[in-house]
Design a protein around this motif. Structure first.
Motif, PDB file in Angstrom:
ATOM      1  N   LEU A  28     126.452 -16.547  30.079  1.00 22.27           N
ATOM      2  CA  LEU A  28     127.528 -16.884  29.059  1.00 22.27           C
ATOM      3  C   LEU A  28     126.604 -16.415  28.138  1.00 22.27           C
ATOM      4  O   LEU A  28     126.990 -16.555  26.143  1.00 22.27           O
ATOM      5  CB  LEU A  28     128.002 -17.418  29.322  1.00 22.27           C
ATOM      6  N   ALA A  29     125.194 -16.728  28.353  1.00 22.20           N
ATOM      7  CA  ALA A  29     123.547 -16.981  27.461  1.00 22.20           C
ATOM      8  C   ALA A  29     123.743 -15.236  27.022  1.00 22.20           C
ATOM      9  O   ALA A  29     123.006 -15.523  25.800  1.00 22.20           O
ATOM     10  CB  ALA A  29     122.618 -17.675  27.977  1.00 22.20           C
ATOM     11  N   GLY A  30     123.829 -14.456  27.389  1.00 27.00           N
ATOM     12  CA  GLY A  30     123.561 -13.367  27.123  1.00 27.00           C
ATOM     13  C   GLY A  30     122.023 -12.721  28.050  1.00 27.00           C
ATOM     14  O   GLY A  30     121.348 -11.963  27.747  1.00 27.00           O
ATOM     15  N   GLU A  31     121.509 -13.314  29.174  1.00 26.69           N
ATOM     16  CA  GLU A  31     119.716 -13.743  29.784  1.00 26.69           C
ATOM     17  C   GLU A  31     119.849 -12.072  30.592  1.00 26.69           C
ATOM     18  O   GLU A  31     121.251 -12.253  30.885  1.00 26.69           O
ATOM     19  CB  GLU A  31     119.776 -14.777  30.346  1.00 26.69           C
ATOM     20  N   SER A  32     119.043 -11.589  30.706  1.00 28.38           N
ATOM     21  CA  SER A  32     118.790 -10.292  31.734  1.00 28.38           C
ATOM     22  C   SER A  32     117.726 -10.672  32.673  1.00 28.38           C
ATOM     23  O   SER A  32     117.230 -11.927  32.415  1.00 28.38           O
ATOM     24  CB  SER A  32     118.060  -9.718  30.784  1.00 28.38           C
ATOM     25  N   GLY A  33     118.559 -10.293  33.796  1.00 32.87           N
ATOM     26  CA  GLY A  33     117.798 -10.366  34.866  1.00 32.87           C
ATOM     27  C   GLY A  33     116.534  -9.789  35.516  1.00 32.87           C
ATOM     28  O   GLY A  33     115.855  -9.876  36.264  1.00 32.87           O
ATOM     29  N   ALA A 216     114.250  -5.940  29.423  1.00 31.67           N
ATOM     30  CA  ALA A 216     115.605  -6.697  28.946  1.00 31.67           C
ATOM     31  C   ALA A 216     116.786  -5.639  28.950  1.00 31.67           C
ATOM     32  O   ALA A 216     117.818  -6.289  29.347  1.00 31.67           O
ATOM     33  CB  ALA A 216     115.273  -7.727  28.214  1.00 31.67           C
ATOM     34  N   HIS A 217     116.765  -4.443  28.223  1.00 28.18           N
ATOM     35  CA  HIS A 217     117.411  -3.353  27.428  1.00 28.18           C
ATOM     36  C   HIS A 217     117.243  -2.114  28.877  1.00 28.18           C
ATOM     37  O   HIS A 217     118.086  -1.651  28.097  1.00 28.18           O
ATOM     38  CB  HIS A 217     116.999  -3.294  26.230  1.00 28.18           C
TER      39      HIS A 217
END
Length: 231
Positions: A28-33, A216-217
Protein backbone atom coordinates in the motif's frame (compact mmCIF):
# COMPACT_ATOMS: atom_id res chain seq x y z
CA UNK A 1 -24.81 -29.31 -7.09
CA UNK A 2 -21.74 -27.06 -7.39
CA UNK A 3 -19.47 -26.89 -4.35
CA UNK A 4 -18.57 -23.34 -3.41
CA UNK A 5 -14.88 -22.83 -2.65
CA UNK A 6 -13.57 -19.78 -0.78
CA UNK A 7 -10.24 -18.49 0.55
CA UNK A 8 -10.45 -18.14 4.32
CA UNK A 9 -6.88 -17.24 5.27
CA UNK A 10 -3.79 -15.70 3.68
CA UNK A 11 -0.15 -16.08 4.76
CA UNK A 12 2.81 -14.27 3.24
CA UNK A 13 6.57 -14.27 3.73
CA UNK A 14 8.09 -11.96 1.16
CA UNK A 15 10.76 -9.42 0.35
CA UNK A 16 8.33 -6.77 1.61
CA UNK A 17 7.92 -8.25 5.06
CA UNK A 18 7.47 -11.24 7.31
CA UNK A 19 3.75 -11.76 7.59
CA UNK A 20 0.66 -10.81 5.62
CA UNK A 21 0.07 -7.49 7.38
CA UNK A 22 3.66 -6.31 6.94
CA UNK A 23 3.66 -7.27 3.26
CA UNK A 24 0.29 -5.64 2.61
CA UNK A 25 1.31 -2.42 4.37
CA UNK A 26 4.45 -2.20 2.24
CA UNK A 27 2.43 -2.76 -0.93
CA UNK A 28 0.00 0.00 0.00
CA UNK A 29 2.96 2.31 0.66
CA UNK A 30 4.33 1.57 -2.81
CA UNK A 31 7.55 0.07 -1.47
CA UNK A 32 9.83 -2.21 -3.49
CA UNK A 33 11.34 -5.36 -2.04
CA UNK A 34 14.13 -5.43 -4.63
CA UNK A 35 17.64 -4.43 -3.64
CA UNK A 36 21.32 -5.44 -3.81
CA UNK A 37 21.95 -9.13 -3.15
CA UNK A 38 23.45 -9.65 0.31
CA UNK A 39 23.39 -13.45 0.63
CA UNK A 40 26.68 -13.94 -1.26
CA UNK A 41 29.39 -11.99 -3.05
CA UNK A 42 27.98 -10.80 -6.37
CA UNK A 43 30.97 -8.74 -7.52
CA UNK A 44 31.52 -10.83 -10.63
CA UNK A 45 27.82 -11.35 -11.46
CA UNK A 46 26.02 -9.51 -14.25
CA UNK A 47 22.80 -9.32 -12.20
CA UNK A 48 23.42 -8.14 -8.65
CA UNK A 49 19.90 -7.41 -7.44
CA UNK A 50 17.06 -9.57 -6.16
CA UNK A 51 14.00 -9.57 -3.91
CA UNK A 52 15.48 -11.14 -0.78
CA UNK A 53 13.43 -12.13 2.25
CA UNK A 54 14.95 -9.97 4.99
CA UNK A 55 14.99 -10.50 8.75
CA UNK A 56 13.64 -14.04 8.66
CA UNK A 57 14.51 -16.10 11.75
CA UNK A 58 13.65 -19.77 11.19
CA UNK A 59 13.81 -20.43 14.93
CA UNK A 60 10.58 -18.48 15.32
CA UNK A 61 8.84 -21.14 13.27
CA UNK A 62 10.94 -24.31 13.43
CA UNK A 63 12.58 -26.11 16.35
CA UNK A 64 16.37 -25.78 16.41
CA UNK A 65 16.97 -29.48 15.81
CA UNK A 66 14.66 -29.38 12.78
CA UNK A 67 16.20 -26.34 11.04
CA UNK A 68 19.09 -28.35 9.57
CA UNK A 69 16.59 -30.70 7.98
CA UNK A 70 14.90 -27.93 6.00
CA UNK A 71 16.12 -25.71 3.20
CA UNK A 72 14.92 -22.08 3.53
CA UNK A 73 12.19 -22.70 0.96
CA UNK A 74 10.61 -25.17 3.40
CA UNK A 75 11.07 -22.79 6.33
CA UNK A 76 9.32 -20.02 4.38
CA UNK A 77 6.45 -22.38 3.59
CA UNK A 78 5.98 -23.30 7.24
CA UNK A 79 5.98 -19.66 8.34
CA UNK A 80 3.57 -18.56 5.60
CA UNK A 81 1.29 -21.51 6.36
CA UNK A 82 1.21 -20.55 10.02
CA UNK A 83 0.13 -17.02 9.10
CA UNK A 84 -2.59 -18.47 6.84
CA UNK A 85 -3.78 -20.93 9.48
CA UNK A 86 -3.97 -18.17 12.08
CA UNK A 87 -5.84 -15.93 9.65
CA UNK A 88 -8.32 -18.67 8.78
CA UNK A 89 -8.63 -19.83 12.38
CA UNK A 90 -8.56 -23.35 11.00
CA UNK A 91 -8.17 -26.01 13.68
CA UNK A 92 -7.13 -29.46 12.49
CA UNK A 93 -8.36 -32.17 14.83
CA UNK A 94 -8.61 -35.94 14.79
CA UNK A 95 -12.11 -35.55 13.42
CA UNK A 96 -11.22 -33.48 10.35
CA UNK A 97 -7.52 -34.25 9.74
CA UNK A 98 -8.23 -36.52 6.76
CA UNK A 99 -10.37 -33.81 5.18
CA UNK A 100 -7.58 -31.19 5.17
CA UNK A 101 -4.81 -31.44 2.58
CA UNK A 102 -1.70 -29.55 1.52
CA UNK A 103 -0.67 -28.50 -1.99
CA UNK A 104 2.47 -26.35 -2.25
CA UNK A 105 4.39 -25.64 -5.42
CA UNK A 106 8.00 -24.61 -6.06
CA UNK A 107 9.99 -24.02 -9.20
CA UNK A 108 13.39 -25.14 -7.96
CA UNK A 109 13.18 -26.29 -4.33
CA UNK A 110 16.27 -26.46 -2.13
CA UNK A 111 18.81 -24.84 -4.44
CA UNK A 112 21.00 -23.58 -1.58
CA UNK A 113 21.08 -27.05 -0.04
CA UNK A 114 22.01 -28.62 -3.37
CA UNK A 115 24.91 -26.20 -3.81
CA UNK A 116 26.09 -26.70 -0.22
CA UNK A 117 26.06 -30.48 -0.41
CA UNK A 118 27.79 -30.45 -3.80
CA UNK A 119 30.60 -28.43 -2.23
CA UNK A 120 30.76 -30.99 0.59
CA UNK A 121 31.02 -33.80 -1.97
CA UNK A 122 33.84 -32.09 -3.87
CA UNK A 123 35.68 -31.19 -0.68
CA UNK A 124 35.42 -34.41 1.28
CA UNK A 125 33.79 -37.11 -0.81
CA UNK A 126 30.39 -38.80 -0.50
CA UNK A 127 30.73 -39.42 3.23
CA UNK A 128 30.53 -35.67 3.77
CA UNK A 129 27.05 -35.45 2.26
CA UNK A 130 24.43 -34.80 4.93
CA UNK A 131 21.77 -37.47 5.53
CA UNK A 132 19.31 -34.58 5.51
CA UNK A 133 20.31 -33.50 2.00
CA UNK A 134 17.49 -35.12 0.04
CA UNK A 135 14.58 -34.43 2.45
CA UNK A 136 15.81 -30.84 2.76
CA UNK A 137 16.01 -30.20 -0.98
CA UNK A 138 13.21 -32.03 -2.78
CA UNK A 139 10.22 -29.91 -3.75
CA UNK A 140 7.44 -32.02 -2.20
CA UNK A 141 8.89 -31.71 1.30
CA UNK A 142 7.48 -28.20 1.68
CA UNK A 143 4.00 -29.72 1.52
CA UNK A 144 5.20 -32.70 3.55
CA UNK A 145 6.62 -30.64 6.39
CA UNK A 146 3.58 -28.37 6.49
CA UNK A 147 1.27 -31.38 6.72
CA UNK A 148 3.39 -32.83 9.54
CA UNK A 149 3.37 -29.53 11.42
CA UNK A 150 -0.40 -29.10 11.35
CA UNK A 151 -1.47 -32.74 11.21
CA UNK A 152 -3.19 -32.45 7.84
CA UNK A 153 -3.75 -36.00 6.56
CA UNK A 154 -5.73 -35.28 3.40
CA UNK A 155 -4.32 -35.04 -0.16
CA UNK A 156 -0.65 -34.05 -0.13
CA UNK A 157 0.80 -32.77 -3.41
CA UNK A 158 3.41 -30.51 -4.97
CA UNK A 159 3.71 -28.84 -8.35
CA UNK A 160 6.96 -28.02 -10.11
CA UNK A 161 5.89 -25.86 -13.02
CA UNK A 162 8.38 -23.00 -12.94
CA UNK A 163 6.84 -19.55 -12.41
CA UNK A 164 3.29 -20.92 -12.39
CA UNK A 165 3.84 -23.52 -9.64
CA UNK A 166 1.99 -21.50 -6.99
CA UNK A 167 -0.94 -20.67 -9.27
CA UNK A 168 -1.27 -24.30 -10.27
CA UNK A 169 -1.20 -25.39 -6.61
CA UNK A 170 -4.01 -22.98 -5.74
CA UNK A 171 -6.03 -23.88 -8.84
CA UNK A 172 -5.73 -27.61 -8.29
CA UNK A 173 -6.58 -27.20 -4.59
CA UNK A 174 -9.77 -25.49 -5.72
CA UNK A 175 -10.58 -28.51 -7.89
CA UNK A 176 -9.75 -30.97 -5.08
CA UNK A 177 -12.23 -29.26 -2.77
CA UNK A 178 -14.84 -28.82 -5.49
CA UNK A 179 -14.86 -32.52 -6.37
CA UNK A 180 -15.13 -33.50 -2.70
CA UNK A 181 -11.70 -35.01 -2.06
CA UNK A 182 -11.02 -32.50 0.72
CA UNK A 183 -12.88 -29.93 2.77
CA UNK A 184 -9.92 -27.55 3.10
CA UNK A 185 -6.47 -27.21 1.53
CA UNK A 186 -3.37 -25.36 2.71
CA UNK A 187 -2.13 -24.14 -0.63
CA UNK A 188 0.41 -21.86 -2.28
CA UNK A 189 4.04 -21.71 -3.30
CA UNK A 190 7.51 -21.18 -1.90
CA UNK A 191 10.94 -20.39 -3.30
CA UNK A 192 14.46 -19.63 -2.03
CA UNK A 193 16.41 -19.39 -5.26
CA UNK A 194 18.73 -16.45 -4.58
CA UNK A 195 21.92 -18.52 -4.75
CA UNK A 196 25.11 -18.29 -6.84
CA UNK A 197 24.13 -21.07 -9.27
CA UNK A 198 20.58 -19.81 -9.67
CA UNK A 199 21.46 -16.16 -10.21
CA UNK A 200 24.40 -17.12 -12.42
CA UNK A 201 22.30 -19.55 -14.44
CA UNK A 202 19.41 -17.20 -15.09
CA UNK A 203 21.84 -14.38 -15.88
CA UNK A 204 23.73 -16.63 -18.30
CA UNK A 205 20.56 -17.07 -20.34
CA UNK A 206 20.04 -13.29 -20.11
CA UNK A 207 16.74 -13.68 -18.29
CA UNK A 208 17.53 -11.32 -15.39
CA UNK A 209 17.42 -7.56 -15.20
CA UNK A 210 20.84 -5.96 -14.89
CA UNK A 211 19.44 -2.60 -13.80
CA UNK A 212 21.72 -2.87 -10.78
CA UNK A 213 21.88 0.88 -10.17
CA UNK A 214 18.09 1.18 -9.85
CA UNK A 215 16.79 -1.98 -8.18
CA UNK A 216 13.51 -0.42 -7.01
CA UNK A 217 12.46 0.15 -10.63
CA UNK A 218 14.12 -2.87 -12.24
CA UNK A 219 11.00 -5.07 -12.29
CA UNK A 220 8.97 -3.69 -15.21
CA UNK A 221 7.56 -6.66 -17.15
CA UNK A 222 5.21 -4.65 -19.37
CA UNK A 223 7.55 -1.74 -20.08
CA UNK A 224 9.18 -1.37 -23.49
CA UNK A 225 12.51 -0.81 -21.67
CA UNK A 226 12.29 -4.01 -19.66
CA UNK A 227 15.49 -6.02 -19.56
CA UNK A 228 14.63 -9.13 -17.56
CA UNK A 229 12.92 -10.40 -14.43
CA UNK A 230 13.94 -10.26 -10.77
CA UNK A 231 14.48 -13.37 -8.64
Amino acid sequence: MTTRVVITGIGLVSSLGIGTEATWAALLAGESGVGPITKFDVTSFAARIAAEVKGFDPLQWVEKKEVKKMDPFIQYAIAASQFAMDDAKLAITADNAHDVGVFIGSGIGGFRTIEREHEALLGGGPRKISPFFIPSAIINLAAGQVSIRFGAKGPNLATCTACTASAHAIGESFEIIRRGDAVAMISGGTEAAITPMSVGGFASMRALSTRNDDPAHASRPFDRDRDGFII
